[in-house]
Design an enzyme around this catalytic site. Sequence first.
Site, mmCIF file in Angstrom:
data_model
loop_
_atom_site.group_PDB
_atom_site.id
_atom_site.type_symbol
_atom_site.label_atom_id
_atom_site.label_comp_id
_atom_site.label_asym_id
_atom_site.label_seq_id
_atom_site.Cartn_x
_atom_site.Cartn_y
_atom_site.Cartn_z
ATOM 1 N N TYR A 119 36.887 -43.168 -14.471
ATOM 2 C CA TYR A 119 35.237 -42.719 -15.302
ATOM 3 C C TYR A 119 34.624 -43.827 -15.332
ATOM 4 O O TYR A 119 33.909 -42.987 -15.418
ATOM 5 C CB TYR A 119 36.101 -42.133 -16.030
ATOM 6 C CG TYR A 119 37.159 -40.822 -15.861
ATOM 7 C CD1 TYR A 119 38.771 -40.873 -15.210
ATOM 8 C CD2 TYR A 119 37.253 -39.590 -16.279
ATOM 9 C CE1 TYR A 119 39.222 -40.763 -15.016
ATOM 10 C CE2 TYR A 119 37.891 -38.353 -16.284
ATOM 11 C CZ TYR A 119 39.303 -38.553 -15.682
ATOM 12 O OH TYR A 119 40.007 -38.072 -15.086
ATOM 13 N N LYS A 164 49.930 -49.803 -14.699
ATOM 14 C CA LYS A 164 50.170 -49.834 -13.153
ATOM 15 C C LYS A 164 49.388 -51.455 -12.339
ATOM 16 O O LYS A 164 49.800 -51.843 -10.991
ATOM 17 C CB LYS A 164 49.710 -49.147 -11.701
ATOM 18 C CG LYS A 164 50.094 -48.587 -10.264
ATOM 19 C CD LYS A 164 51.568 -47.811 -10.340
ATOM 20 C CE LYS A 164 51.686 -47.503 -9.350
ATOM 21 N NZ LYS A 164 53.199 -47.353 -8.847
ATOM 22 N N ASP A 193 54.341 -44.307 -12.826
ATOM 23 C CA ASP A 193 54.929 -42.969 -11.573
ATOM 24 C C ASP A 193 56.450 -43.360 -12.515
ATOM 25 O O ASP A 193 56.959 -41.236 -13.017
ATOM 26 C CB ASP A 193 55.241 -43.528 -11.089
ATOM 27 C CG ASP A 193 55.402 -45.375 -10.283
ATOM 28 O OD1 ASP A 193 55.166 -45.910 -11.368
ATOM 29 O OD2 ASP A 193 55.010 -45.777 -9.199
ATOM 30 N N ASP A 232 44.816 -39.140 -18.297
ATOM 31 C CA ASP A 232 44.678 -38.004 -18.166
ATOM 32 C C ASP A 232 45.748 -37.100 -17.794
ATOM 33 O O ASP A 232 45.680 -35.916 -17.939
ATOM 34 C CB ASP A 232 42.856 -37.847 -17.101
ATOM 35 C CG ASP A 232 42.630 -36.427 -17.351
ATOM 36 O OD1 ASP A 232 42.513 -35.693 -17.907
ATOM 37 O OD2 ASP A 232 41.275 -36.658 -16.125
#
Length: 339
Positions: free
Chosen positions: A124, A172, A205, A229
């Site tokens: 963002y 990640k 994930d 988010d």
Amino acid sequence: MGQTVTLIPGDGIGPEVSEAMRRVVDATGVGIEWEVQEAGAAVVEEYGTPLPEHVLESIRRNKVGIKGPITTPIGKGFRSVNVAIRKALDLYANVRPAKTIPGVSSRYEDVDLVIVRENTEGMYAGIEHDVIPGEAAEAVRIITRHATDRVVRFAFEYARANGRKLVTAVHKANIMKLTDGLFLRRAEAVATEYPDIAFNDRIVDNMCMQLVQRPHEYDVLVLPNLFGDIVSDLCSGLVGGLGVTPGANIGAEIAVFEPVHGSAPKYTGQNKVNPTATIRSGALMLRFLGYIDAADRVERAVSEVIAAGDAVTYDLKPTRDDPTAVGTLEMADAIIAAL
Ligand code: NAD
């Protein structure tokens, strides 16, 4: 004189859920003075921007704001006003509790998670450009030690203050070795300052799958911006949907409260959507302001109305077209009666 709070009603369903929240907070009798400020597409013509400086000034002056959702044009147009407020005021931690409410049908009972999302950088950061227009575009994802340390520290302080036992850093780092690698390394480093709180980490994930299968194994999650988010909407889905989950954007001195959901434009002006998420955001605000008793009363009144199951909006009924569903303001009135 009560505390003055900046109220941004927002657009779409924002004005309706904000009005419902305002009525409930007023009914607690704490005497909040509301300073209403408009932002979003509707003010662009008058001020040349969807977020006029006087709106930010109002929040800076009052130190506390609460807002309805504001529509962001998709794939074109002005950048998100919601993101701009968080960045301009350095509201670095976005806190989204996802807790089962008795009476709300969902997959699990007793889910009690708190999502702490980094709110100022990551995907963002807003650094995007065309490489070849129509063919290729690039975005830059920023992770800094400064922003990571403070949001992870916030997650641990929150855990400590609220009797929580575990903080999980979600990342990640297997693929984005530099950015998420830094996030993970800093989370591990900050965790050593809090030996009283357990710490672990999960790849995002796998985290999503585990939350869907075993949400009870988790407690406080801390994530970079975009993952936060996405995962917070997933967690909303675990406890009954976007209609019920509140949120808070917290900075060093300023806080702005808002529901997790957006402006749901298709329901605008229909007095249809659930005001619970915004009313519970109002309760978070009352708690932040130190009105603990009023916050507890609002939470209890909301739970009572939902558990009774009569005066609730369509999304909390067994079927979406249940003719006994009530409107936004009627649900707020029932909550006020329960207060
Ligand atoms: P959304 O949250 O507005 O709506 C998604 C769906 O969730 C709705 O169609 C509805 O079925 C359900 N829903 C949402 N709020 C509800 C409520 N109070 N009661 C019952 N059901 C509810 O998400 P979207 O459609 O992806 O986004 C619409 C707009 O909102 C976009 O412009 C987006 O940018 C904006 N948005 C703003 C914020 C914010 O102001 N902080 C947050 C998310 C999205």
